[in-house]
Design a protein around this motif. Structure first.
Motif, PDB file in Angstrom:
ATOM      1  N   LEU A   1     -20.406  63.444  79.591  1.00 35.03           N
ATOM      2  CA  LEU A   1     -20.983  64.777  79.695  1.00 35.03           C
ATOM      3  C   LEU A   1     -22.445  64.779  79.276  1.00 35.03           C
ATOM      4  O   LEU A   1     -23.239  65.574  79.763  1.00 35.03           O
TER       5      LEU A   1
ATOM      6  N   THR B   1     -22.681  68.234  84.209  1.00 40.34           N
ATOM      7  CA  THR B   1     -21.367  68.684  83.726  1.00 40.34           C
ATOM      8  C   THR B   1     -21.442  69.096  82.256  1.00 40.34           C
ATOM      9  O   THR B   1     -20.776  70.041  81.836  1.00 40.34           O
ATOM     10  N   GLY B   2     -22.284  68.392  81.492  1.00 38.54           N
ATOM     11  CA  GLY B   2     -22.485  68.763  80.093  1.00 38.54           C
ATOM     12  C   GLY B   2     -23.179  70.116  79.991  1.00 38.54           C
ATOM     13  O   GLY B   2     -22.850  70.950  79.133  1.00 38.54           O
TER      14      GLY B   2
END
Lengths: 216, 231
Positions: free
Chosen positions: B87, B92-93
């Motif tokens: 992530l 996505t993080g």
């Protein structure tokens, strides 16, 4: 329309319960064989709690409940049927119609869930019986109090109940509508022959309708 | 109009927010339901924990995410080993950071709408033969749906504006984690970035305004339902 009354000589209602509501303990004990049994008492005596217990919406602290020979609750024997298995037609004090469904879909809510052998009325029959055929496409919020109460009765009947619980169904109505619903209840009692438990604090209603009076 | 780079920033922001809110939606609803309908010990604490991102400095939330989801963090290293998911420094993080920051707002809106559904209607459904799940799916869920959607849109608006936790957790990488607010921050530090700042800021305001209006309209719907003689 047909309904076979309670099997054998079992009483319509055999109730002996203690219900805890906060600090209060509501106790009710009665058996009744009458077609319509009235549960009579002042406001706040716990009449609605007794109906909720019979419907399975409240769990009594102890005791037992049998309706037309079927035990639905027995603390001693560990029997406690969930509400959906008790087949009770509960008409609440306020109609409690589902606001996001039209009258037709309110009426059919329980009918679709009821096993075929328990249904004893079609939508058409219930509509004619209650005089609500012209309301089927309306939304609940557009109904008058009397109309909503008749739809609520129809919704309960179409679910194929084995018995009826009526919680002051006349309370929110004016005199004219009262008489109209009272006639419906008399027909339920005399034509469908379903065991009825009727809650009221009004003496004149009870004198007119009830074959047996239980005081709470 | 917008340059290719600016379009990329807008699209990345939308991707991050939609993914974050979409991922968080089921959890937010479950938490809202728990808080609205269930009594359990430690409820106050759970409620406070959910609301923490609303009041704690976002940089602290980002740092906590770094500790938990970083390469050496307990959750981060497990995700890497089990699924090969990283992530840190990834979009996505950024989605996770945005989702955590949006969670309190989502839970609040959903909880209010669930609390507005009369449990006596569920009781009525039960006596008509519906089991608990059917009563929930046919009565509670549709009646609270406008509030659930309002919560989702509100969460989306919050996600679009997320800055502090994002830059702390996943840094400011062009094309990967540089969302609208981060791009505005970067442009502000460029000598000739004024025009870009103005354009991106305008888009931010427009997106937020749209989301707030939609959320408000949805929230009003469940307020006006159920008048008359239904209850």
């Amino acid at each position: 329309m047909s309904f076979n009354g309670p099997p054998g000589d079992a009483p319509a209602f055999d109730v002996d319960v203690a219900i805890r509501r906060g600090n209060r303990l509501i106790e009710a004990r009665f058996t009744s064989t009458a077609g319509l049994t009235a549960l009579f008492g002042p406001s706040g005596a716990g009449k609605t709690s007794v109906l909720d217990a019979i419907a399975g919406l409240l769990r009594p602290e102890r005791g037992h409940i049998a309706i037309a020979g079927v035990t639905v609750f027995d603390a001693g024997r560990g029997i406690d049927l969930p509400p959906e298995q008790r087949a009770c037609g509960y008409v609440f004090q306020q109609a409690r119609l589902f606001p996001h469904r039209r009258v037709r879909d309110n009426l059919l809510y329980g009918e679709r869930l009821a096993p075929a052998d328990r249904r004893f009325m079609t939508l058409q029959e219930a509509s004619a019986f209650l005089g609500i055929g012209h309301l089927l496409d309306r939304w609940p919020r557009t109904l008058s109090g009397g109309e909503a109460q008749r739809v609520a009765i129809g919704r309960a009947l179409l679910a194929g109940p084995r018995f009826l619980l009526l919680d002051e169904p006349l309370a929110s109505l004016d005199a004219e509508r009262r008489d109209e619903i009272m006639q419906v209840i008399e027909r339920l009692r005399d034509e469908l022959r379903l065991p009825i438990l009727y809650v009221s604090h009004d003496r004149t209603e009870i004198d007119r309708l009830a074959g047996n009076v239980v005081r709470l | 109009m917008l340059s290719a780079e600016e379009w990329e920033i807008v699209l990345l922001s939308l991707k991050v927010s939609v993914a974050g809110v979409g991922l968080m939606l089921p959890l937010a609803f479950a938490l809202a339901w728990l808080l609205a309908r269930v009594r359990f010990p430690g409820k106050v604490l759970v409620d406070a924990l959910i609301h923490l991102p609303l009041v704690v400095p976002p940089v602290v939330t980002g740092w906590l995410l770094l500790i938990a989801f970083g390469g050496n963090g307990p959750v981060g290293s497990w995700l890497d080993r089990a699924f090969g998911i990283t992530l840190m420094f990834r979009w996505t993080g950024a989605a996770l950071a945005a989702a955590i920051m949006a969670l309190p707002l989502m839970v609040r809106a959903m909880r209010l709408s669930l609390e507005a559904v009369d449990t006596r209607l569920e009781d009525a459904a039960r006596t008509l033969g519906a089991g608990p799940w059917r009563a929930f799916l046919t009565i509670t869920f549709p009646l609270s749906l406008p509030g659930i959607l309002a919560g989702a849109v509100l969460g989306f608006a919050r996600s679009i504006g997320e800055f502090g936790a994002t830059i702390t957790f996943v840094s400011n990488i062009p094309g990967e984690t540089r969302t609208l607010p981060l791009a505005i921050y970067s442009a502000l530090q460029m000598p000739d970035g004024d025009a870009m700042v103005a354009r991106l800021a305008g888009i931010s305001v427009a997106l937020s305004l749209m989301a707030l209006v939609v959320s408000e309209l949805l929230a009003r719907r469940f307020g006006t339902r159920g008048g008359g003689h239904v209850l």
